[in-house]
Design a protein around this motif. Structure first.
Motif: not given
Lengths: 112, 113
Positions: B76-90
């Protein structure tokens, strides 16, 4: 640092046209070079690779030759098909493994 | 042979929210990779696992990103907290070992609004 530069797209061709997508690289040592393809809605797939200078990788009618003197790995195909429409990524790896550095990708559209 | 499975395929969240992505690699593959692919760019490696150990996480923004592969299988990959620049394909990929061909999943497209 290591990097890959490939021609910007999109590239639009008619069916049966000749394709060239340029790729140049900057790296220390002697990297392995790759072309990956991403068809619409699918994951990345390894298309071909070359591991040393003057090697030619080939697959599905695509070819690329590892040119150390010009630090290039241009992708070519003699006659493209509509089914070749995809995004193509040039990449390198200089650690002996598959931790690769990718170029920005070139989108190819082939018209019938 | 089943390929690399990822879920969800798409996710939309607001900035400062948390999100998690799941990856099930090809059976028997010891090496697992997570890549981030921002629109118009090539994939960038975030983290590489060998079995359940981390081989390389030098490009993982550790203040907000975390990843685990506790049993050496799925991850699992987690992002916390997300930012606008995290918009992407993982993208998740797996390979038999560190020096063999990697096979990629279809990716999870994250949009942070």
């Amino acid at each position: 640092g290591n990097s890959v530069t490939q021609m910007e797209g999109p590239v639009t061709l008619s069916e049966e046209a000749f394709l060239t997508i340029n790729c140049t690289y900057t790296a220390t040592g002697y990297p392995s070079l790759f072309w990956y393809v991403q068809y619409p809605g699918e994951g990345l797939q390894l298309l071909l690779k070359a591991t040393k200078a003057d090697d030619k990788g080939s697959n599905k009618g695509f070819e690329a030759t590892y040119r150390k003197e010009t630090t290039s790995f241009h992708l070519e195909k003699g006659s493209v098909q509509v089914s070749d429409s995809a995004v193509y990524f040039c990449a390198l790896d200089d650690t002996g493994g598959f931790k690769t550095i990718f170029g920005a990708g070139t989108r190819l559209f082939v018209k019938a | 042979e089943a390929g690399v499975a990822q879920s969800p395929r798409y996710k939309i969240i607001e900035k400062r929210q948390s999100v998690a992505f799941w990856c099930n690699p090809i059976s028997g593959h010891a090496t697992l990779y997570w890549y981030q692919q921002i629109l118009g760019q090539g994939p960038k490696l975030l983290i590489q696992f060998q079995n359940n150990g981390v081989v390389d996480d030098s490009q993982l923004p550790k203040d907000r990103f975390s990843a685990e592969r506790l049993k050496g299988v799925d991850s699992t990959l987690k992002i916390q907290p997300a930012k606008l620049e995290d918009s992407a394909v993982y993208l998740c990929a797996s390979s038999e070992d560190t020096n063999t061909e990697a096979f990629f999943g279809q990716g999870t497209r994250l949009t942070v609004v």
